[in-house]
Design a protein around this motif. Structure first.
Motif, short mmCIF file in Angstrom:
data_model
loop_
_atom_site.label_atom_id
_atom_site.label_comp_id
_atom_site.label_asym_id
_atom_site.label_seq_id
_atom_site.Cartn_x
_atom_site.Cartn_y
_atom_site.Cartn_z
N PRO A 108 8.70 2.73 1.31
CA PRO A 108 9.76 3.70 1.03
C PRO A 108 9.29 4.79 0.06
N LEU A 109 9.75 6.01 0.27
CA LEU A 109 9.34 7.12 -0.58
C LEU A 109 9.73 6.89 -2.03
N ALA A 110 10.85 6.22 -2.27
CA ALA A 110 11.30 5.98 -3.65
C ALA A 110 10.59 4.81 -4.29
N GLY A 111 9.86 4.00 -3.52
CA GLY A 111 9.16 2.85 -4.07
C GLY A 111 9.88 1.55 -3.79
N ILE A 112 9.32 0.45 -4.28
CA ILE A 112 9.85 -0.90 -4.06
C ILE A 112 9.94 -1.61 -5.40
N ASP A 113 11.04 -2.30 -5.63
CA ASP A 113 11.19 -3.10 -6.84
C ASP A 113 10.13 -4.19 -6.84
N SER A 158 10.85 -4.37 -14.99
CA SER A 158 10.20 -4.49 -13.69
C SER A 158 9.87 -3.09 -13.20
N VAL A 159 9.10 -3.04 -12.11
CA VAL A 159 8.82 -1.75 -11.48
C VAL A 159 10.00 -1.43 -10.57
N LYS A 160 10.71 -0.35 -10.88
CA LYS A 160 11.93 -0.03 -10.15
C LYS A 160 11.73 1.20 -9.27
N PRO A 161 12.42 1.27 -8.13
CA PRO A 161 12.37 2.48 -7.31
C PRO A 161 12.82 3.69 -8.11
N PHE A 188 0.87 -1.17 0.00
CA PHE A 188 0.00 0.00 0.00
C PHE A 188 0.91 1.23 0.00
N PRO A 189 1.10 1.87 -1.15
CA PRO A 189 2.18 2.85 -1.32
C PRO A 189 2.16 4.09 -0.44
N LEU A 190 1.02 4.46 0.14
CA LEU A 190 1.02 5.65 0.99
C LEU A 190 1.05 5.33 2.48
N ARG A 191 1.28 4.07 2.81
CA ARG A 191 1.53 3.74 4.22
C ARG A 191 2.95 4.15 4.59
N LYS A 192 3.14 4.47 5.87
CA LYS A 192 4.42 5.01 6.31
C LYS A 192 5.57 4.02 6.13
#
Length: 212
Positions: free
Chosen positions: A147-152, A167-170, A140-144
């Motif tokens: 990571p702000l940069a994202g997750i692979d 792939s989805v990269k930070p 869930f991307p807006l949970r604390k």
């Protein structure tokens, strides 16, 4: 008093558990989840706040309890004023709030986005599924804790992965952190802006290796 101040007074007289919420701009109230549909219904039908401008949420932190708060911004198209309603989810592990799609059909997509980004479910929603991320995305991307940069992550379509090896990269936090402007103004003008706009993905951050 302003229309929003009158509205909060009226709600507090009708809903004994309503309490004032600290706010730097418009009048705001805290309400328990069970009161949200009726209170928002009164704001819409009786007090002139007919437009659901925004429905979002706040994650207080992994150690906060209550952790998740759902926020409703309502606008009066006749008085040209805003009021904010906030409601804490009772369960930190499985946050939930009653849907308001019966009041505003547009709440459908608002609530789906909050579910997608925060993992907050909306009881009674007619079609609660992810709207930005794909089905099966594990975060869930807006949970604390995200990571702000994202997750692979692996893309959801195996054929695309096989063909592109992508792939989805930070991503770098270009221009971040992002801050909102406090104070009473049109909510559209207070959207978060980059605190540092001197760099981006195409222009190195000043002072970093490789920067010009």
């Amino acid at each position: 008093m302003s229309a929003s101040a009158d509205a909060t007074v009226a709600l507090k007289s009708r809903f004994p558990k309503a309490s004032d919420r600290a706010s730097l701009d418009y009048p705001a109230l805290n309400l328990p989840p069970a009161d949200v549909p009726a209170a928002l219904g009164a704001l819409r039908a009786e007090l002139g706040f007919d437009f659901l401008a925004d429905l979002t949420a706040v994650d207080g932190s992994m150690t906060a309890s209550p952790r998740f708060t759902v926020i409703y911004h309502l606008y009066s198209t006749t008085a040209h004023d805003y009021v904010r309603i906030a409601s804490d989810c009772a369960d930190d592990a499985a946050p939930e709030m009653p849907t308001v799609t019966g009041l505003w059909p547009a709440a459908d997509w608002h609530e789906r986005e909050v579910y997608d980004m925060f993992g907050i479910r909306f009881a009674g929603h007619p079609d609660l599924r992810r709207i930005l991320m794909w089905d099966g995305y594990p975060h869930f991307p807006l949970r604390k804790e995200f990571p702000l940069a994202g997750i692979d992550a692996t893309l959801p379509d195996p054929e695309v992965v096989a063909e592109t090896h992508a792939s989805v990269k930070p991503a770098p936090m270009a221009g971040g952190p992002f801050v909102a402007t406090p104070g009473r103004m049109n909510l559209g003008e207070s959207e978060p802006r980059a605190k540092d706009e001197s760099w981006s993905e195409r222009r190195e951050k000043p002072g970093q290796p490789g920067a010009i």
